[in-house]
Motif scaffolding. Structure first.
Motif, PDB file in Angstrom:
ATOM      1  N   LYS A  39       0.986  -0.871  -0.092  1.00 12.08           N
ATOM      2  CA  LYS A  39      -0.026  -0.093   0.075  1.00 12.08           C
ATOM      3  C   LYS A  39       0.367   1.169   0.020  1.00 12.08           C
ATOM      4  CE  LYS A  39      -4.292  -1.574   0.651  1.00 12.08           C
ATOM      5  NZ  LYS A  39      -4.589  -3.445   0.657  1.00 12.08           N
ATOM      6  N   ILE A  40       1.783   1.211   1.133  1.00 17.10           N
ATOM      7  CA  ILE A  40       2.919   2.483   0.784  1.00 17.10           C
ATOM      8  C   ILE A  40       4.295   3.219  -0.622  1.00 17.10           C
ATOM      9  CG2 ILE A  40       5.233   3.082   1.742  1.00 17.10           C
ATOM     10  CD1 ILE A  40       4.043   1.645   4.394  1.00 17.10           C
ATOM     11  N   THR A  41       3.720   1.144  -1.322  1.00 11.55           N
ATOM     12  CA  THR A  41       3.965   1.860  -2.709  1.00 11.55           C
ATOM     13  C   THR A  41       3.537   2.042  -3.462  1.00 11.55           C
ATOM     14  OG1 THR A  41       5.887  -0.318  -1.317  1.00 11.55           O
ATOM     15  CG2 THR A  41       5.992   0.494  -4.139  1.00 11.55           C
ATOM     16  N   PHE A  42       2.217   1.233  -3.666  1.00 14.35           N
ATOM     17  CA  PHE A  42       1.383   2.046  -4.242  1.00 14.35           C
ATOM     18  C   PHE A  42       0.980   4.019  -4.091  1.00 14.35           C
ATOM     19  CE2 PHE A  42      -1.386  -2.282  -4.774  1.00 14.35           C
ATOM     20  CZ  PHE A  42      -1.739  -1.390  -6.393  1.00 14.35           C
ATOM     21  N   ILE A  43       1.350   4.732  -3.161  1.00 15.67           N
ATOM     22  CA  ILE A  43       0.848   5.689  -2.390  1.00 15.67           C
ATOM     23  C   ILE A  43       2.053   6.593  -2.922  1.00 15.67           C
ATOM     24  CG2 ILE A  43       1.382   7.856  -1.088  1.00 15.67           C
ATOM     25  CD1 ILE A  43      -0.568   5.810   0.863  1.00 15.67           C
ATOM     26  N   ILE A 104     -12.938  -5.229 -21.956  1.00 15.55           N
ATOM     27  CA  ILE A 104     -12.123  -6.311 -22.997  1.00 15.55           C
ATOM     28  C   ILE A 104     -11.590  -7.637 -22.008  1.00 15.55           C
ATOM     29  CG2 ILE A 104     -11.130  -5.125 -24.369  1.00 15.55           C
ATOM     30  CD1 ILE A 104      -8.240  -5.716 -23.391  1.00 15.55           C
ATOM     31  N   PHE A 105     -11.482  -8.648 -21.990  1.00 17.68           N
ATOM     32  CA  PHE A 105     -11.970  -9.843 -21.664  1.00 17.68           C
ATOM     33  C   PHE A 105     -10.384 -10.083 -21.930  1.00 17.68           C
ATOM     34  CE2 PHE A 105     -10.783 -14.616 -22.635  1.00 17.68           C
ATOM     35  CZ  PHE A 105     -11.569 -14.741 -20.812  1.00 17.68           C
ATOM     36  N   VAL A 106     -10.232 -11.040 -20.651  1.00 17.57           N
ATOM     37  CA  VAL A 106      -8.838 -11.205 -20.097  1.00 17.57           C
ATOM     38  C   VAL A 106      -8.431 -12.199 -19.466  1.00 17.57           C
ATOM     39  CG1 VAL A 106      -6.465 -10.132 -19.020  1.00 17.57           C
ATOM     40  CG2 VAL A 106      -8.087  -8.566 -20.370  1.00 17.57           C
ATOM     41  N   GLU A 107      -7.526 -12.821 -20.139  1.00 23.73           N
ATOM     42  CA  GLU A 107      -6.871 -14.718 -19.645  1.00 23.73           C
ATOM     43  C   GLU A 107      -7.048 -14.197 -18.153  1.00 23.73           C
ATOM     44  OE1 GLU A 107      -5.004 -17.494 -22.226  1.00 23.73           O
ATOM     45  OE2 GLU A 107      -5.686 -15.734 -23.725  1.00 23.73           O
ATOM     46  N   PRO A 108      -7.684 -15.612 -16.746  1.00 21.73           N
ATOM     47  CA  PRO A 108      -7.474 -15.297 -15.767  1.00 21.73           C
ATOM     48  C   PRO A 108      -5.661 -15.630 -16.019  1.00 21.73           C
ATOM     49  CG  PRO A 108      -9.390 -16.685 -16.412  1.00 21.73           C
ATOM     50  CD  PRO A 108      -8.342 -16.322 -18.064  1.00 21.73           C
ATOM     51  N   LYS A 109      -4.746 -16.536 -16.790  1.00 20.80           N
ATOM     52  CA  LYS A 109      -3.266 -16.687 -16.368  1.00 20.80           C
ATOM     53  C   LYS A 109      -2.707 -14.799 -16.581  1.00 20.80           C
ATOM     54  CE  LYS A 109      -2.614 -17.105 -20.945  1.00 20.80           C
ATOM     55  NZ  LYS A 109      -1.851 -17.846 -22.482  1.00 20.80           N
ATOM     56  N   PHE A 110      -3.944 -14.258 -17.604  1.00 18.65           N
ATOM     57  CA  PHE A 110      -2.997 -12.819 -17.276  1.00 18.65           C
ATOM     58  C   PHE A 110      -3.212 -12.239 -15.710  1.00 18.65           C
ATOM     59  CE2 PHE A 110      -3.160 -13.459 -22.221  1.00 18.65           C
ATOM     60  CZ  PHE A 110      -1.821 -13.387 -22.239  1.00 18.65           C
ATOM     61  N   THR A 111      -4.404 -12.025 -15.129  1.00 20.72           N
ATOM     62  CA  THR A 111      -4.489 -11.647 -14.289  1.00 20.72           C
ATOM     63  C   THR A 111      -4.027 -11.889 -12.562  1.00 20.72           C
ATOM     64  OG1 THR A 111      -6.637 -12.795 -14.499  1.00 20.72           O
ATOM     65  CG2 THR A 111      -6.570 -10.334 -15.219  1.00 20.72           C
ATOM     66  N   LYS A 112      -4.038 -13.675 -12.751  1.00 19.10           N
ATOM     67  CA  LYS A 112      -3.265 -14.126 -11.394  1.00 19.10           C
ATOM     68  C   LYS A 112      -2.096 -13.208  -9.857  1.00 19.10           C
ATOM     69  CE  LYS A 112      -2.437 -18.559  -9.867  1.00 19.10           C
ATOM     70  NZ  LYS A 112      -1.530 -19.788 -10.182  1.00 19.10           N
ATOM     71  N   ASN A 113      -3.478 -13.200  -9.424  1.00 15.88           N
ATOM     72  CA  ASN A 113      -1.887 -12.377  -8.036  1.00 15.88           C
ATOM     73  C   ASN A 113      -1.647 -10.811  -8.913  1.00 15.88           C
ATOM     74  OD1 ASN A 113      -2.118 -14.661  -6.585  1.00 15.88           O
ATOM     75  ND2 ASN A 113      -1.120 -15.596  -7.630  1.00 15.88           N
ATOM     76  N   VAL A 114      -1.984 -10.098  -9.211  1.00 14.26           N
ATOM     77  CA  VAL A 114      -1.733  -8.929  -9.594  1.00 14.26           C
ATOM     78  C   VAL A 114      -2.508  -7.891  -8.591  1.00 14.26           C
ATOM     79  CG1 VAL A 114      -1.799  -7.017 -11.293  1.00 14.26           C
ATOM     80  CG2 VAL A 114      -0.921  -9.158 -12.083  1.00 14.26           C
ATOM     81  N   PRO A 115      -1.028  -7.019  -8.006  1.00 14.87           N
ATOM     82  CA  PRO A 115      -1.672  -6.482  -6.884  1.00 14.87           C
ATOM     83  C   PRO A 115      -2.962  -5.223  -7.807  1.00 14.87           C
ATOM     84  CG  PRO A 115      -0.003  -5.847  -7.204  1.00 14.87           C
ATOM     85  CD  PRO A 115      -0.179  -6.939  -8.286  1.00 14.87           C
ATOM     86  N   GLN A 116      -3.850  -5.076  -7.049  1.00 18.06           N
ATOM     87  CA  GLN A 116      -4.502  -3.962  -7.390  1.00 18.06           C
ATOM     88  C   GLN A 116      -5.180  -3.042  -5.836  1.00 18.06           C
ATOM     89  OE1 GLN A 116      -8.036  -5.409  -9.541  1.00 18.06           O
ATOM     90  NE2 GLN A 116      -8.545  -3.958 -10.542  1.00 18.06           N
ATOM     91  N   TRP A 117      -5.289  -2.180  -6.170  1.00 22.61           N
ATOM     92  CA  TRP A 117      -6.280  -1.390  -5.010  1.00 22.61           C
ATOM     93  C   TRP A 117      -6.913  -0.054  -5.952  1.00 22.61           C
ATOM     94  CZ3 TRP A 117      -2.640   2.472  -0.699  1.00 22.61           C
ATOM     95  CH2 TRP A 117      -3.777   2.762   0.090  1.00 22.61           C
ATOM     96  N   LYS A 118      -8.750  -0.108  -5.546  1.00 27.42           N
ATOM     97  CA  LYS A 118      -9.496  -0.158  -6.971  1.00 27.42           C
ATOM     98  C   LYS A 118      -9.271   1.042  -6.481  1.00 27.42           C
ATOM     99  CE  LYS A 118     -11.606  -3.788  -8.580  1.00 27.42           C
ATOM    100  NZ  LYS A 118     -13.416  -5.256  -9.056  1.00 27.42           N
ATOM    101  N   ARG A 119     -10.007   1.968  -5.324  1.00 18.98           N
ATOM    102  CA  ARG A 119     -10.274   2.789  -4.513  1.00 18.98           C
ATOM    103  C   ARG A 119      -9.566   3.348  -4.348  1.00 18.98           C
ATOM    104  NH1 ARG A 119     -13.044   3.185   1.008  1.00 18.98           N
ATOM    105  NH2 ARG A 119     -13.468   4.981   0.267  1.00 18.98           N
ATOM    106  N   PHE A 120      -8.371   3.333  -5.328  1.00 16.36           N
ATOM    107  CA  PHE A 120      -7.181   4.334  -4.831  1.00 16.36           C
ATOM    108  C   PHE A 120      -7.037   4.163  -6.426  1.00 16.36           C
ATOM    109  CE2 PHE A 120      -1.884   5.420  -5.341  1.00 16.36           C
ATOM    110  CZ  PHE A 120      -1.972   6.149  -3.928  1.00 16.36           C
ATOM    111  N   ASP A 121      -7.010   3.651  -7.429  1.00 15.46           N
ATOM    112  CA  ASP A 121      -5.970   4.225  -7.692  1.00 15.46           C
ATOM    113  C   ASP A 121      -7.315   5.173  -8.986  1.00 15.46           C
ATOM    114  OD1 ASP A 121      -3.954   2.447  -8.522  1.00 15.46           O
ATOM    115  OD2 ASP A 121      -4.833   0.570  -9.376  1.00 15.46           O
ATOM    116  N   ALA A 122      -8.411   4.867  -8.465  1.00  9.16           N
ATOM    117  CA  ALA A 122      -9.691   5.718  -9.058  1.00  9.16           C
ATOM    118  C   ALA A 122      -9.642   6.880  -8.845  1.00  9.16           C
ATOM    119  CB  ALA A 122     -11.400   5.547  -8.425  1.00  9.16           C
ATOM    120  N   PHE A 123      -8.459   7.093  -7.742  1.00  9.89           N
ATOM    121  CA  PHE A 123      -8.276   8.947  -6.970  1.00  9.89           C
ATOM    122  C   PHE A 123      -7.245   8.704  -8.418  1.00  9.89           C
ATOM    123  CE2 PHE A 123      -5.136  10.297  -4.462  1.00  9.89           C
ATOM    124  CZ  PHE A 123      -5.631  11.679  -4.739  1.00  9.89           C
ATOM    125  N   ALA A 124      -5.569   8.161  -8.092  1.00  5.32           N
ATOM    126  CA  ALA A 124      -4.954   8.282  -8.578  1.00  5.32           C
ATOM    127  C   ALA A 124      -4.693   8.914  -9.689  1.00  5.32           C
ATOM    128  CB  ALA A 124      -4.155   7.290  -7.579  1.00  5.32           C
TER     129      ALA A 124
END
Length: 250
Positions: A39-43, A104-124
């Motif tokens: 989370k700190i690295t996101f910021i 777009i449709f993205v195959e699950p192998k491309f999204t597996k374990n990719v970090p996501q912080w939706k609320r922060f991303d929406a703001f940033a």
């Protein structure tokens, strides 16, 4: 002089978090860290990239697609299938945006374990954030610029992440040298990558994508980001994974 220092800080600060967090962590997971550190690295990524902020999720997914489809028609960015650097970057932007907005449709192998912080991303990633950072850059220039030519650096500050993308995704597929034969056109852009903090060893990286150290194949290939990662690993902030030892083509 203040403007030059400012641009250098933006260049290497934004670049470090792009290669350390978005690339080596989000896309390739060459190391692990705690959720608090994440989370700190996101910021920090938002702070240093500013108006150029890139989502770890959008970047990570798109970059995995780049490796899977390198220099084919399905590659999100390839000089081989784009008429110009501008058309390539526009297509990259569109795909990145569509991934983040789930258009777009993205195959699950491309999204597996990719970090996501939706609320922060929406703001940033919002226009409010980007315009605020852009306004802050302009105010900084108004206050510190002492000659007209220093204003030529303002577009670099405003569009630094796309410039970084152009250097690697376009020029590192056209110019440079190779250590390993490959089905794609990836090349090592510079013998000593002082400019892109290790990202320029693109041919090495395409050969050993899961390796923390993008350099180290030849004596002059010093990956600056990897050296910083070694310090962070020693401090217990991250835990680097074991990676294969590269075998150079002679």
């Amino acid at each position: 002089m203040t403007i030059i220092i400012f641009i250098v800080i933006l260049w290497y600060g934004g670049l470090f978090f792009q290669t350390f967090f978005l690339h080596r962590y989000a896309a390739h997971q060459t190391f692990t860290m705690s959720k608090v550190a994440e989370k700190i690295t996101f910021i920090l990524t938002w702070f240093f990239q500013g108006s150029n902020y890139l989502s770890a999720y959008g970047y990570g997914v798109m970059h995995r697609m780049h490796h899977a489809y390198a220099d084919t028609k399905d590659d999100p960015h390839s000089p081989k299938y784009d008429a110009s650097v501008f058309s390539m970057m526009w297509r990259t932007k569109t795909i990145y945006s569509d991934i983040n907005k789930q258009k777009i449709f993205v195959e699950p192998k491309f999204t597996k374990n990719v970090p996501q912080w939706k609320r922060f991303d929406a703001f940033a990633s919002s226009w409010v954030s980007r315009i605020a950072w852009g306004a802050a850059y302009v105010i900084f220039f108004l206050y510190f610029a002492t000659a007209w030519w220093q204003w030529l650096f303002l577009p670099i500050a405003l569009f630094m992440a796309p410039i970084h993308g152009v250097i690697i995704n376009w020029y590192a597929h056209i110019y440079g040298y190779v250590n390993f034969s490959s089905k794609d056109t990836s090349k090592n852009l510079l013998p000593f990558d002082f400019l892109m903090m290790g990202e320029g060893y693109h041919n090495n990286h395409h050969k050993y994508a899961s390796r923390s150290n993008f350099g180290g194949v030849r004596w002059h290939e010093v990956d600056i980001t990897y050296q910083i990662m070694r310090v962070l690993n020693a401090m217990g902030i991250i835990t680097m994974k074991r990676t294969p030892i590269p075998v150079r083509r002679d």
